[in-house]
Design a protein around this motif. Structure first.
Motif, PDB file in Angstrom:
ATOM      1  N   LYS A 124       0.836  -1.206   0.000  1.00 46.77           N
ATOM      2  CA  LYS A 124       0.000   0.000   0.000  1.00 46.77           C
ATOM      3  C   LYS A 124       0.861   1.242   0.000  1.00 46.77           C
ATOM      4  O   LYS A 124       1.901   1.292   0.680  1.00 46.77           O
ATOM      5  N   ALA A 125       0.413   2.272  -0.727  1.00 50.19           N
ATOM      6  CA  ALA A 125       1.119   3.542  -0.736  1.00 50.19           C
ATOM      7  C   ALA A 125       1.264   4.071   0.689  1.00 50.19           C
ATOM      8  O   ALA A 125       0.303   4.055   1.460  1.00 50.19           O
ATOM      9  N   GLY A 126       2.479   4.518   1.028  1.00 53.15           N
ATOM     10  CA  GLY A 126       2.747   5.032   2.360  1.00 53.15           C
ATOM     11  C   GLY A 126       3.154   3.967   3.367  1.00 53.15           C
ATOM     12  O   GLY A 126       3.622   4.284   4.470  1.00 53.15           O
ATOM     13  N   GLU A 127       3.013   2.711   3.016  1.00 51.17           N
ATOM     14  CA  GLU A 127       3.317   1.627   3.949  1.00 51.17           C
ATOM     15  C   GLU A 127       4.783   1.633   4.334  1.00 51.17           C
ATOM     16  O   GLU A 127       5.657   1.805   3.491  1.00 51.17           O
ATOM     17  N   LEU A 128       5.034   1.433   5.621  1.00 51.07           N
ATOM     18  CA  LEU A 128       6.394   1.356   6.158  1.00 51.07           C
ATOM     19  C   LEU A 128       6.505   0.015   6.863  1.00 51.07           C
ATOM     20  O   LEU A 128       5.738  -0.266   7.783  1.00 51.07           O
TER      21      LEU A 128
END
Lengths: 113, 111
Positions: free
Chosen positions: B51-55
């Motif tokens: 997912k976009a932004g996933e860390l």
């Protein structure tokens, strides 16, 4: 242990000969892939298979052929039509096509003499 | 075929230092994978991002999926000699069923 096996590890062939690289997986994965790796470049997709008896050309399919008669096996034939076959060949599999992580075999280094 | 821009191409660092590398593209990706490859071996999956932004972290490794979905970053903290190898990113190109691979970052750790 579950995993992907490739054989042989090193392969030598003379120019003009066809050669087949083996790839077997016991992960029960539907999708399988063949990549070529050259120094300083990313992996390039040769062929992929979503399911048994189905396969599609990747970005650099010319001079290669594959078959997918069994779920576990996806052999790659490097034909004499491949102009620059010396490379490291990697097989991978995933649970289903692309929308999942791909797991790689140990690779086969092919050298054309 | 397309390839991702991966930087840096190579790094020489001292043991104990932190490492950062990234992959960028003009295309949008649905998934990012980070692999490590030892010489003559197949790549081993380190981290997967969906997912976009996933860390996401895996021990001393941390990777992030860029907000724009066009890039990803991998950080290694407190490097050790066994971190030596080539690190590859791979992005699943949106609208396709293919992964595009970066050209690799070759990491060497000096003891």
């Amino acid at each position: 242990d579950g995993g992907i096996t490739q054989s042989p590890k090193y392969l030598f062939r003379k120019e003009g000969q066809n050669v087949t690289l083996s790839c077997e997986q016991n992960l029960n994965h539907d999708a399988m892939y063949w990549y070529r790796q050259d120094p300083g470049q990313g992996l390039r997709l040769i062929y992929y298979s979503q399911i048994v008896n189905d396969f599609q050309k990747g970005d650099i399919a010319e001079g290669y052929s594959v078959s997918r008669e069994k779920k576990e096996s996806f052999p790659l034939t490097v034909t004499s039509a491949q102009k620059n076959p010396t490379a490291f060949y990697l097989c991978a599999s995933s649970i289903e096509l692309a929308a999942d992580t791909q797991y790689f075999g140990p690779g086969t280094r092919l050298t054309v003499l | 075929g397309q390839q991702l821009n991966q930087n840096p191409q190579s790094m020489f660092i001292q043991e104990g230092e932190d490492v950062s590398m990234n992959c960028t593209s003009s295309s949008i990706f649905n998934t990012w994978l980070w692999y490590k490859q030892d010489p003559g071996e197949g790549p081993v999956l380190l981290i997967a991002l969906y997912k976009a932004g996933e860390l996401t972290s895996n021990g001393r490794l941390t990777a992030q999926f860029g907000i724009t979905r066009k890039d990803s970053f991998l950080n290694i903290s407190a490097s050790i000699p066994s971190d030596v190898g080539i690190y590859f990113c791979a992005g699943e190109l949106s609208g396709t069923y293919k992964y595009i691979f970066g050209t690799g970052t070759r990491l060497k750790v000096l003891a």
